[in-house]
Scaffold this active site. Structure first.
Site, mmCIF file in Angstrom:
data_model
loop_
_atom_site.group_PDB
_atom_site.id
_atom_site.type_symbol
_atom_site.label_atom_id
_atom_site.label_comp_id
_atom_site.label_asym_id
_atom_site.label_seq_id
_atom_site.Cartn_x
_atom_site.Cartn_y
_atom_site.Cartn_z
ATOM 1 N N ASP A 1 36.897 -11.383 40.893
ATOM 2 C CA ASP A 1 35.988 -11.877 39.856
ATOM 3 C C ASP A 1 34.559 -11.382 40.095
ATOM 4 O O ASP A 1 33.861 -10.994 39.148
ATOM 5 C CB ASP A 1 36.030 -13.400 39.754
ATOM 6 C CG ASP A 1 35.961 -14.099 41.106
ATOM 7 O OD1 ASP A 1 36.120 -13.439 42.150
ATOM 8 O OD2 ASP A 1 35.758 -15.331 41.120
ATOM 9 N N TYR B 1 54.201 -8.015 38.644
ATOM 10 C CA TYR B 1 54.914 -7.008 37.861
ATOM 11 C C TYR B 1 56.275 -6.654 38.460
ATOM 12 O O TYR B 1 57.007 -5.854 37.891
ATOM 13 C CB TYR B 1 54.068 -5.746 37.728
ATOM 14 C CG TYR B 1 52.922 -5.867 36.741
ATOM 15 C CD1 TYR B 1 52.362 -7.102 36.456
ATOM 16 C CD2 TYR B 1 52.401 -4.758 36.110
ATOM 17 C CE1 TYR B 1 51.311 -7.218 35.571
ATOM 18 C CE2 TYR B 1 51.350 -4.863 35.220
ATOM 19 C CZ TYR B 1 50.796 -6.096 34.959
ATOM 20 O OH TYR B 1 49.761 -6.214 34.080
#
Length: 334
Positions: A204, A124
């Protein structure tokens, strides 16, 4: 003397949920002077910039702001307002409290966690370019300074709120340099807090564990992109973005916000749910030392959801913004 707070109503349903929030905050006894500012599509049309300098200057002056949802058109040439706010004001910590609320049917009970997201780096940072036609390269920026301050922020939050454990999420097996630096830094900071639990978990696997049973987690801390995804996932565990508050915090400035979108499809119809922005206002009140009003608002939200009267459609009711606002005010108690 009333505390000045910069207020950005935003776009779409922003003005509607903002007006509702103001009514509830006033009824709760908060002592606030709202200072109107602009961001979003309306600001772009009026000032030529969706985040004009005058708005940033007001936040710098008053140090704290509350922001409704702002629209960032896809592919229209200007950067996300939220990303710009965080970079301009160095709002390095995104804080998203997530807890089970009464009256909302969800598969899980006793969820009570906080997602702490690094807000200024990672992908970002926006460092991307075309290498050759058809090939784009994005740089994932990770610095030790930013890593240390966000992990320390998470541990301090846990300590101050009486929480027991901090979970650091990463993917250092795939990105050993960048996430490796983040992981090493997190371990070093954790050594300063031996009285708090610390665990490391691949992102994950953390997603899998949250889907199976989120009740065992306390404070989650991670880099920017992982935090963006996981904070919304966690909101879904307790009823969605319409009921969870959010804050972006830095050393000098604080911007509290509804984390849902501007919902232009229902804008102006009086159907929007104001709870997320109202609960963000409660976080703001705690931040500025008006804790009693914040507690009254949070208690009213719980009573209102449990009573199931006047709720908007997204909450399973047949009411609207006005009926929900009325119930929130009615359920305020001293």
């Amino acid at each position: 003397m009333a505390t000045p707070v910069v207020l950005i109503a935003g776009d779409g349903i922003g003005p509607e949920v903002t007006a509702s929030m103001q009514a509830v905050v006033h009824a709760a006894g908060a002592d606030i002077q709202w200072v109107e500012a602009f961001a979003g599509l309306g600001a772009a049309e009026h000032f030529g910039d969706p985040l004009p300098d005058i708005t940033l200057d007001l936040i710098r002056k008053h140090r704290v702001a509350l922001k409704g949802p702002c629209t960032t058109p896809i592919g229209k040439g200007f950067r996300s307002i939220n990303v710009r706010l965080r970079k301009e004001l160095d709002l390095y910590a995104s804080v998203r409290p997530v807890r089970t609320l009464p009256g909302i049917a969800v598969p899980y009970e006793n969820v009570d966690l906080v997602v702490v997201r690094e807000n200024t780096e990672g992908l970002y940072a926006g460092q991307e370019h075309v290498v050759v036609p058809g090939v784009v390269e994005s740089l994932r920026i990770i610095t030790r300074t930013a890593c240390e301050r966000i992990v320390r922020f998470a541990f301090e939050l846990a300590r101050q709120e009486g929480r027991k454990r901090v979970t650091f999420s990463h993917k250092a097996d795939v990105m050993p340099k960048s996430d490796g630096l983040f992981l090493q830094t997190a371990r070093a900071v954790a050594d300063d807090y031996p009285f708090l639990g610390f665990e490391e978990m691949h992102v994950d696997r953390l997603c899998l564990q949250l889907a199976l049973d989120p009740s065992g987690y306390d404070v989650l801390v991670m880099e920017n992109l992982f935090g963006d995804v996981l904070s919304d996932l966690c909101a879904g565990l307790v009823g969605g973005l319409g009921v969870v508050p959010g804050a972006n915090l830095g050393v000098k400035y604080a911007v509290f916000e509804a984390v849902h979108g501007s919902a232009p499809d229902i804008a102006g119809k009086g159907l929007a749910n104001p709870i997320a922005l109202t609960r963000s206002a409660a976080m703001l009140l705690v931040h500025i030392g008006q804790r009693r009003a914040a507690e009254r608002i949070e208690a009213s939200v719980s009573r209102t959801l449990q009573a199931k009267r006047g709720l908007t459609r997204d909450l399973g009711g047949d009411g609207n913004t006005a009926t929900l606002t009325d119930q929130l005010i009615k359920n305020l108690k001293s």
